[in-house]
Design a protein around this motif. Structure first.
Motif, PDB file in Angstrom:
ATOM      1  N   SER A  17       3.190 -17.507 -18.793  1.00 33.93           N
ATOM      2  CA  SER A  17       4.028 -16.980 -17.684  1.00 33.93           C
ATOM      3  C   SER A  17       3.052 -15.605 -17.199  1.00 33.93           C
ATOM      4  CB  SER A  17       5.203 -16.478 -18.348  1.00 33.93           C
ATOM      5  OG  SER A  17       6.008 -15.664 -17.103  1.00 33.93           O
ATOM      6  N   ALA A  18       3.133 -15.710 -15.744  1.00 30.62           N
ATOM      7  CA  ALA A  18       2.294 -14.839 -14.811  1.00 30.62           C
ATOM      8  C   ALA A  18       3.307 -14.004 -13.850  1.00 30.62           C
ATOM      9  CB  ALA A  18       0.948 -15.237 -14.270  1.00 30.62           C
ATOM     10  N   ARG A  19       3.146 -12.915 -13.981  1.00 31.63           N
ATOM     11  CA  ARG A  19       3.796 -12.284 -12.567  1.00 31.63           C
ATOM     12  C   ARG A  19       2.706 -11.649 -11.742  1.00 31.63           C
ATOM     13  NH1 ARG A  19       9.157  -9.389 -15.336  1.00 31.63           N
ATOM     14  NH2 ARG A  19      10.050 -11.394 -15.976  1.00 31.63           N
ATOM     15  N   VAL A  20       2.366 -11.841 -10.580  1.00 32.92           N
ATOM     16  CA  VAL A  20       1.304 -11.297  -9.731  1.00 32.92           C
ATOM     17  C   VAL A  20       2.117 -10.628  -8.534  1.00 32.92           C
ATOM     18  CG1 VAL A  20      -0.610 -12.175  -7.961  1.00 32.92           C
ATOM     19  CG2 VAL A  20       0.244 -13.526  -9.844  1.00 32.92           C
ATOM     20  N   TYR A  21       1.415  -9.118  -8.368  1.00 34.41           N
ATOM     21  CA  TYR A  21       1.809  -8.268  -7.076  1.00 34.41           C
ATOM     22  C   TYR A  21       0.823  -8.066  -6.283  1.00 34.41           C
ATOM     23  CZ  TYR A  21       5.439  -7.605 -11.039  1.00 34.41           C
ATOM     24  OH  TYR A  21       6.166  -7.902 -12.047  1.00 34.41           O
ATOM     25  N   LEU A  22       1.104  -8.056  -5.076  1.00 33.24           N
ATOM     26  CA  LEU A  22       0.075  -8.078  -3.971  1.00 33.24           C
ATOM     27  C   LEU A  22       0.913  -6.999  -3.065  1.00 33.24           C
ATOM     28  CD1 LEU A  22      -0.691 -11.743  -3.210  1.00 33.24           C
ATOM     29  CD2 LEU A  22      -2.159 -10.300  -4.515  1.00 33.24           C
ATOM     30  N   PRO A  23       0.088  -6.011  -2.654  1.00 34.40           N
ATOM     31  CA  PRO A  23       0.489  -4.844  -1.868  1.00 34.40           C
ATOM     32  C   PRO A  23       0.443  -5.568  -0.234  1.00 34.40           C
ATOM     33  CG  PRO A  23      -1.218  -3.943  -3.164  1.00 34.40           C
ATOM     34  CD  PRO A  23      -1.204  -5.484  -3.577  1.00 34.40           C
ATOM     35  N   ASP A  24      -0.325  -6.636  -0.069  1.00 38.68           N
ATOM     36  CA  ASP A  24      -0.554  -7.531   1.262  1.00 38.68           C
ATOM     37  C   ASP A  24      -0.488  -8.935   0.825  1.00 38.68           C
ATOM     38  OD1 ASP A  24      -1.035  -8.246   3.854  1.00 38.68           O
ATOM     39  OD2 ASP A  24      -2.919  -7.247   3.956  1.00 38.68           O
ATOM     40  N   GLY A  25       0.664  -9.457   1.336  1.00 39.73           N
ATOM     41  CA  GLY A  25       0.819 -10.909   1.466  1.00 39.73           C
ATOM     42  C   GLY A  25      -0.061 -11.697   2.016  1.00 39.73           C
ATOM     43  N   ALA A  26      -0.788 -11.061   2.904  1.00 41.64           N
ATOM     44  CA  ALA A  26      -2.057 -11.981   3.691  1.00 41.64           C
ATOM     45  C   ALA A  26      -3.105 -12.204   2.763  1.00 41.64           C
ATOM     46  CB  ALA A  26      -2.623 -11.199   4.850  1.00 41.64           C
ATOM     47  N   GLY A  27      -3.376 -11.670   1.581  1.00 44.49           N
ATOM     48  CA  GLY A  27      -4.488 -12.078   0.559  1.00 44.49           C
ATOM     49  C   GLY A  27      -3.652 -13.129  -0.384  1.00 44.49           C
ATOM     50  N   PHE A  28      -2.524 -13.698  -0.207  1.00 46.59           N
ATOM     51  CA  PHE A  28      -2.151 -14.750  -1.142  1.00 46.59           C
ATOM     52  C   PHE A  28      -3.081 -15.926  -1.354  1.00 46.59           C
ATOM     53  CE2 PHE A  28       0.762 -18.386  -1.831  1.00 46.59           C
ATOM     54  CZ  PHE A  28       1.270 -17.924  -3.166  1.00 46.59           C
ATOM     55  N   GLN A  29      -3.304 -16.654  -0.491  1.00 46.59           N
ATOM     56  CA  GLN A  29      -4.229 -17.899  -0.492  1.00 46.59           C
ATOM     57  C   GLN A  29      -5.606 -17.359  -1.307  1.00 46.59           C
ATOM     58  OE1 GLN A  29      -3.058 -20.759  -0.789  1.00 46.59           O
ATOM     59  NE2 GLN A  29      -1.330 -20.263   0.274  1.00 46.59           N
ATOM     60  N   GLU A  30      -6.269 -16.333  -0.589  1.00 45.97           N
ATOM     61  CA  GLU A  30      -7.709 -15.841  -1.312  1.00 45.97           C
ATOM     62  C   GLU A  30      -7.303 -15.536  -2.738  1.00 45.97           C
ATOM     63  OE1 GLU A  30     -10.593 -15.597   0.711  1.00 45.97           O
ATOM     64  OE2 GLU A  30      -9.323 -17.081   1.359  1.00 45.97           O
ATOM     65  N   MET A  31      -6.144 -14.872  -2.942  1.00 47.06           N
ATOM     66  CA  MET A  31      -5.972 -14.728  -4.595  1.00 47.06           C
ATOM     67  C   MET A  31      -5.805 -16.002  -5.292  1.00 47.06           C
ATOM     68  SD  MET A  31      -3.246 -14.979  -6.879  1.00 47.06           S
ATOM     69  CE  MET A  31      -1.834 -14.971  -5.986  1.00 47.06           C
ATOM     70  N   ASN A  32      -5.040 -16.715  -4.798  1.00 52.76           N
ATOM     71  CA  ASN A  32      -4.995 -18.220  -5.548  1.00 52.76           C
ATOM     72  C   ASN A  32      -6.063 -18.970  -5.675  1.00 52.76           C
ATOM     73  OD1 ASN A  32      -2.397 -18.439  -5.844  1.00 52.76           O
ATOM     74  ND2 ASN A  32      -1.975 -19.343  -3.856  1.00 52.76           N
ATOM     75  N   SER A  33      -7.130 -18.892  -4.773  1.00 51.21           N
ATOM     76  CA  SER A  33      -8.510 -19.411  -5.036  1.00 51.21           C
ATOM     77  C   SER A  33      -9.318 -18.877  -6.143  1.00 51.21           C
ATOM     78  CB  SER A  33      -9.312 -19.452  -3.510  1.00 51.21           C
ATOM     79  OG  SER A  33      -9.750 -18.324  -3.327  1.00 51.21           O
ATOM     80  N   ALA A  34      -9.291 -17.927  -6.449  1.00 50.14           N
ATOM     81  CA  ALA A  34      -9.785 -17.135  -7.554  1.00 50.14           C
ATOM     82  C   ALA A  34      -9.106 -17.350  -8.563  1.00 50.14           C
ATOM     83  CB  ALA A  34     -10.090 -15.864  -7.452  1.00 50.14           C
ATOM     84  N   TYR A  35      -7.787 -17.319  -8.695  1.00 49.60           N
ATOM     85  CA  TYR A  35      -6.791 -17.284  -9.963  1.00 49.60           C
ATOM     86  C   TYR A  35      -6.966 -18.716 -10.474  1.00 49.60           C
ATOM     87  CZ  TYR A  35      -2.139 -17.437 -12.303  1.00 49.60           C
ATOM     88  OH  TYR A  35      -1.226 -17.766 -13.055  1.00 49.60           O
ATOM     89  N   ARG A  36      -6.951 -19.721  -9.925  1.00 51.45           N
ATOM     90  CA  ARG A  36      -6.750 -21.114 -10.220  1.00 51.45           C
ATOM     91  C   ARG A  36      -7.969 -21.767 -10.892  1.00 51.45           C
ATOM     92  NH1 ARG A  36      -5.567 -22.480  -4.722  1.00 51.45           N
ATOM     93  NH2 ARG A  36      -7.365 -23.067  -3.598  1.00 51.45           N
ATOM     94  N   ARG A  37      -9.138 -20.897 -10.618  1.00 56.57           N
ATOM     95  CA  ARG A  37     -10.349 -21.408 -11.232  1.00 56.57           C
ATOM     96  C   ARG A  37     -10.243 -21.244 -13.098  1.00 56.57           C
ATOM     97  NH1 ARG A  37     -13.252 -18.039  -8.023  1.00 56.57           N
ATOM     98  NH2 ARG A  37     -14.134 -16.647  -9.842  1.00 56.57           N
TER      99      ARG A  37
END
Length: 387
Positions: free
Chosen positions: A219-239
């Motif tokens: 289980s994971a919970r991700v907190y972003l101050p700016d939702g605009a970074g969502f897809q960029e976060m995903n690209s690093a996370y899913r590796r």
């Protein structure tokens, strides 16, 4: 202060079906929604998000963050005692603050309750009910249960009052991780991809120190101050999760440190693990042993954009179905977190939420955050334990 008779009331309020190991603890001020003060099941005790209320349910110490923090933890200490636990047995804490400017005041009071081996902790900035300045939820283990601090040998002590990770039995709880070097506590800069990578590398070191790896994360919970970074976060996370990723919820919330662009908290398990409905960034649910972790569930469509009632109804329907296909029922749910984009929709959400459970509600926290899905106003994440 809480009346001296409260311990007796608390003990009397802990109930369990003769055929179940799940125990409900209802104590203190009346709940402001359909939740139990605490639920004890599967070797863990889940405490609901707690506010600084008096015995009649009114908020106390308005504007005084230190007093509110103290009141909240004292209330939770009584619930823990009634549940056969204590503050020393808490393994995970989530602190929700209304203002990042109150972080140090909260911290100074908070740390007095754990002079040694504090629990893991995540602190984020959200809207809160009743105009509160602080809300806290907890997970604990019973007195006498294993509670092992996990700390990489080459990391320095956390600059704040929390342990980086705690293991109990098969389960590992991690603190909210930010892009900071564990060896010297220096921040890691860069864009959202670089910061996400730094967080994941920190998680990897904690997992290794606990004898686990990323395949154990459930289980994971991700907190972003700016939702605009969502897809960029995903690209690093899913590796880090090439297949069968953990359940996850991602919301837009402030962080205590303005220099950070992301914070993540994880739960891992050494128990046999099975993912349900995996996609690129998350699995719909992950089962580990007798516990199942559901991702944050949404229920929005183009027709229901902004409609809290319709969306919650659909969310609860989807939760019920996901539980059923995995062999669980709503009665097995022990913990929930509700993210609302507008806390004025709290009552409407509750009407649909309570219908799934009927009675013996799980522990729950409800906070105001942004959501990354356009048109979504409610997201709900639950954990269930097979009885």
């Amino acid at each position: 202060m809480i009346r001296t008779a409260v311990s007796a009331v608390l003990c009397a309020a802990m109930t369990a079906s003769p055929m179940q190991t799940k125990q409900i603890v209802n104590a203190g001020p009346a709940a402001v929604g359909p939740y139990s003060a605490a639920v004890k099941a599967g070797g863990l005790i889940y405490l609901s998000g707690t506010l600084a209320q008096d015995d009649k349910g009114a908020l106390v110490a308005d504007g005084d963050v230190a007093a509110q923090t103290r009141r909240v933890i004292e209330r939770m200490r009584d619930v823990l005692k009634a549940s056969g636990s204590s503050l020393e047995q808490v393994v995970a804490v989530t602190v929700y603050l209304r203002s990042a400017g109150d972080f140090q005041v909260m911290n100074d009071t908070y740390k007095t309750f754990w002079p040694k081996d504090p629990p893991t902790r995540t602190t984020v900035i959200t809207d809160l009910l009743l105009g509160a300045d602080v809300e806290i939820s907890m997970i604990a283990v019973p007195n006498g249960a294993e509670r092992k601090i996990i700390h990489p040998a080459d990391w320095v002590k956390s600059p704040n009052p929390y342990s980086y990770a705690i293991r109990t039995g098969d389960t590992l709880f991690m603190s909210g991780l930010v892009p900071r070097n564990g060896k010297d506590n220096t921040p890691v800069g860069g864009d959202i991809k670089a910061q996400t990578t730094a967080v994941m590398e920190n998680a990897g070191q904690l997992l290794k120190a606990a004898g686990m790896d990323f395949t154990n994360v459930v289980s994971a919970r991700v907190y972003l101050p700016d939702g605009a970074g969502f897809q960029e976060m995903n690209s690093a996370y899913r590796r880090y999760f090439p297949e069968n990723p953990p359940a996850r919820a991602t919301v837009v919330a402030g962080l205590a440190g303005p220099q950070y662009a992301v914070e993540m908290t994880f739960i891992a398990s050494a128990a046999p693990r099975q993912a349900y409905a995996p996609v690129a960034n998350l699995s719909g649910a992950v089962r580990a042993g007798n516990r199942i972790y559901l991702s944050g569930i949404l229920g929005h469509t183009d027709e229901t954009a902004g409609d809290a009632t319709a969306q919650t109804k659909e969310v609860m329907l989807r939760i019920g179905k996901m539980l059923e296909v995995n062999g669980y029922t709503p009665a097995d749910v022990v913990d929930a977190i509700v993210y609302l984009t507008d806390l004025n929709q709290f009552a409407k959400m509750n009407e649909e939420y309570r219908a799934l459970f009927g009675k013996d509600f799980p522990a729950r926290a409800t906070v105001g955050t942004g959501l990354v899905a356009k048109g979504a106003v409610v997201e709900i994440m639950v954990t269930a334990v097979k009885q």
